[in-house]
Design a protein around this motif. Sequence first.
Motif, PDB file in Angstrom:
ATOM      1  N   ALA A  56       0.670  -1.240  -0.043  1.00 22.00           N
ATOM      2  CA  ALA A  56      -0.126  -0.098  -0.080  1.00 22.00           C
ATOM      3  C   ALA A  56       1.043   1.370  -0.041  1.00 22.00           C
ATOM      4  O   ALA A  56       0.621   2.149  -0.714  1.00 22.00           O
ATOM      5  N   GLU A  57       2.043   1.211   0.500  1.00 23.13           N
ATOM      6  CA  GLU A  57       2.873   2.449   0.971  1.00 23.13           C
ATOM      7  C   GLU A  57       3.526   2.510  -0.433  1.00 23.13           C
ATOM      8  O   GLU A  57       3.566   3.762  -1.001  1.00 23.13           O
ATOM      9  N   GLN A  58       4.158   1.269  -1.281  1.00 18.02           N
ATOM     10  CA  GLN A  58       4.694   1.528  -2.340  1.00 18.02           C
ATOM     11  C   GLN A  58       3.536   1.841  -3.502  1.00 18.02           C
ATOM     12  O   GLN A  58       3.904   2.757  -4.231  1.00 18.02           O
ATOM     13  N   PHE A  59       2.407   1.656  -3.251  1.00 22.00           N
ATOM     14  CA  PHE A  59       1.494   2.368  -4.323  1.00 22.00           C
ATOM     15  C   PHE A  59       1.408   3.795  -4.240  1.00 22.00           C
ATOM     16  O   PHE A  59       1.216   4.567  -5.062  1.00 22.00           O
ATOM     17  N   ASN A  60       1.234   4.020  -2.924  1.00 20.89           N
ATOM     18  CA  ASN A  60       1.295   5.600  -2.578  1.00 20.89           C
ATOM     19  C   ASN A  60       2.532   6.375  -3.483  1.00 20.89           C
ATOM     20  O   ASN A  60       2.324   7.430  -3.702  1.00 20.89           O
ATOM     21  N   CYS A  61       3.587   5.605  -3.098  1.00 22.42           N
ATOM     22  CA  CYS A  61       4.824   6.215  -3.964  1.00 22.42           C
ATOM     23  C   CYS A  61       4.666   6.294  -5.128  1.00 22.42           C
ATOM     24  O   CYS A  61       4.980   7.179  -5.658  1.00 22.42           O
ATOM     25  N   ALA A  62       4.137   5.290  -6.037  1.00 20.59           N
ATOM     26  CA  ALA A  62       3.869   5.036  -7.354  1.00 20.59           C
ATOM     27  C   ALA A  62       3.026   6.189  -7.926  1.00 20.59           C
ATOM     28  O   ALA A  62       3.202   7.003  -8.947  1.00 20.59           O
ATOM     29  N   GLN A  63       1.847   6.298  -6.992  1.00 18.05           N
ATOM     30  CA  GLN A  63       0.962   7.192  -7.478  1.00 18.05           C
ATOM     31  C   GLN A  63       1.357   8.628  -7.366  1.00 18.05           C
ATOM     32  O   GLN A  63       1.143   9.624  -8.177  1.00 18.05           O
ATOM     33  N   ARG A  64       2.033   8.906  -6.151  1.00 15.20           N
ATOM     34  CA  ARG A  64       2.646  10.579  -6.265  1.00 15.20           C
ATOM     35  C   ARG A  64       3.972  10.691  -7.035  1.00 15.20           C
ATOM     36  O   ARG A  64       3.721  11.581  -7.726  1.00 15.20           O
ATOM     37  N   ALA A  65       4.606   9.692  -7.457  1.00 16.67           N
ATOM     38  CA  ALA A  65       5.651   9.874  -8.464  1.00 16.67           C
ATOM     39  C   ALA A  65       4.817  10.187  -9.902  1.00 16.67           C
ATOM     40  O   ALA A  65       5.099  11.057 -10.859  1.00 16.67           O
ATOM     41  N   HIS A  66       3.710   9.437 -10.000  1.00 15.36           N
ATOM     42  CA  HIS A  66       2.905   9.775 -11.275  1.00 15.36           C
ATOM     43  C   HIS A  66       2.453  10.939 -11.391  1.00 15.36           C
ATOM     44  O   HIS A  66       2.466  11.809 -12.400  1.00 15.36           O
ATOM     45  N   ALA A  67       1.643  11.374 -10.399  1.00 13.76           N
ATOM     46  CA  ALA A  67       1.058  12.862 -10.220  1.00 13.76           C
ATOM     47  C   ALA A  67       2.107  13.883 -10.378  1.00 13.76           C
ATOM     48  O   ALA A  67       1.878  14.739 -10.938  1.00 13.76           O
ATOM     49  N   ASN A  68       3.219  13.687  -9.734  1.00 16.16           N
ATOM     50  CA  ASN A  68       4.403  14.696  -9.903  1.00 16.16           C
ATOM     51  C   ASN A  68       4.946  14.537 -11.203  1.00 16.16           C
ATOM     52  O   ASN A  68       5.064  15.971 -12.006  1.00 16.16           O
ATOM     53  N   PHE A  69       4.877  13.662 -11.812  1.00 18.43           N
ATOM     54  CA  PHE A  69       5.147  13.732 -13.295  1.00 18.43           C
ATOM     55  C   PHE A  69       4.064  14.486 -14.269  1.00 18.43           C
ATOM     56  O   PHE A  69       4.682  15.357 -15.035  1.00 18.43           O
ATOM     57  N   LEU A  70       2.715  14.207 -13.825  1.00 15.01           N
ATOM     58  CA  LEU A  70       2.009  14.643 -14.740  1.00 15.01           C
ATOM     59  C   LEU A  70       1.800  16.290 -14.220  1.00 15.01           C
ATOM     60  O   LEU A  70       1.344  17.132 -15.258  1.00 15.01           O
ATOM     61  N   GLY A  85      12.575   1.165  -1.595  1.00 17.25           N
ATOM     62  CA  GLY A  85      12.222   0.798  -0.290  1.00 17.25           C
ATOM     63  C   GLY A  85      12.809   1.840   0.767  1.00 17.25           C
ATOM     64  O   GLY A  85      12.797   1.455   1.880  1.00 17.25           O
ATOM     65  N   LYS A  86      13.238   3.028   0.430  1.00 21.08           N
ATOM     66  CA  LYS A  86      13.353   4.017   1.318  1.00 21.08           C
ATOM     67  C   LYS A  86      12.003   4.394   1.937  1.00 21.08           C
ATOM     68  O   LYS A  86      11.153   4.681   1.232  1.00 21.08           O
ATOM     69  N   PRO A  87      11.970   4.808   3.304  1.00 19.94           N
ATOM     70  CA  PRO A  87      10.906   5.313   3.806  1.00 19.94           C
ATOM     71  C   PRO A  87      10.383   6.593   3.425  1.00 19.94           C
ATOM     72  O   PRO A  87      11.153   7.471   3.025  1.00 19.94           O
ATOM     73  N   GLN A  88       9.114   6.666   3.443  1.00 19.60           N
ATOM     74  CA  GLN A  88       8.669   8.075   2.801  1.00 19.60           C
ATOM     75  C   GLN A  88       8.894   8.290   1.466  1.00 19.60           C
ATOM     76  O   GLN A  88       9.025   9.358   0.869  1.00 19.60           O
ATOM     77  N   GLY A  89       9.177   7.479   0.636  1.00 20.35           N
ATOM     78  CA  GLY A  89       9.572   7.806  -0.827  1.00 20.35           C
ATOM     79  C   GLY A  89      10.775   8.449  -0.835  1.00 20.35           C
ATOM     80  O   GLY A  89      11.150   9.026  -1.928  1.00 20.35           O
ATOM     81  N   LYS A  90      11.622   8.511  -0.137  1.00 18.97           N
ATOM     82  CA  LYS A  90      12.835   9.347  -0.116  1.00 18.97           C
ATOM     83  C   LYS A  90      13.889   8.903  -1.268  1.00 18.97           C
ATOM     84  O   LYS A  90      14.862   9.815  -1.421  1.00 18.97           O
ATOM     85  N   GLY A  91      13.795   7.666  -1.946  1.00 22.02           N
ATOM     86  CA  GLY A  91      14.679   7.082  -2.851  1.00 22.02           C
ATOM     87  C   GLY A  91      14.355   8.225  -4.003  1.00 22.02           C
ATOM     88  O   GLY A  91      15.077   8.125  -4.994  1.00 22.02           O
ATOM     89  N   ARG A  92      13.385   8.807  -4.106  1.00 21.64           N
ATOM     90  CA  ARG A  92      12.938   9.941  -5.262  1.00 21.64           C
ATOM     91  C   ARG A  92      14.113  10.905  -5.335  1.00 21.64           C
ATOM     92  O   ARG A  92      14.524  11.459  -6.603  1.00 21.64           O
ATOM     93  N   MET A  93      14.981  10.989  -4.318  1.00 24.28           N
ATOM     94  CA  MET A  93      16.132  12.034  -4.705  1.00 24.28           C
ATOM     95  C   MET A  93      17.088  11.664  -5.561  1.00 24.28           C
ATOM     96  O   MET A  93      17.884  12.406  -6.068  1.00 24.28           O
TER      97      MET A  93
END
Length: 151
Positions: A59-73, A116-124
């Motif tokens: 569920a957390e991974q889904f949220n990260c994917a959803q936010r990454a996609h929204a940020n992309f859009l 796998g970093k908490p709170q999607g911090k891998g996005r950096m």
Amino acid sequence: MVAITLPSNYGAVIAVALGTIPVLSFVHGSITTSLRKVAKVPYPHSYATVEQCKESAKAEQFNCAQRAHANFLENAPQTMLFTLVAGLKYPELATGIGALWVVFRSLFMYGYVYSGKPQGKGRMLGGFFWLAQGALWGLTVFGVARDLISY
């Protein structure tokens, strides 16, 4: 009437702005959709709840994917426009920076969703897309301003 003369190598600009960027959007959407099923987040809900995320890493991974996609859009439309406009004056540079933006956005998504970093911090990992986006904006403004001053 205004005539716009396209540089002979403008096809590469179009390939990045109207080809590669939309393909990356499709990849984002596909990843998000596949994770939605695994995370068991039903439509029309955009995100898993905090409780769902505590119970399921998916569920957390889904949220990260959803936010990454929204940020992309949120960023893709102006990046496409900046690439197309800057490419009228600086086709090689706009193509290169636009392609670099795609690479950084891919790293951003990968880091956000799969690190796998908490709170999607891998996005950096791909956070430098902002520099590429800013460079495209700068090229666009510089190219337009240069033409306006020359008149």
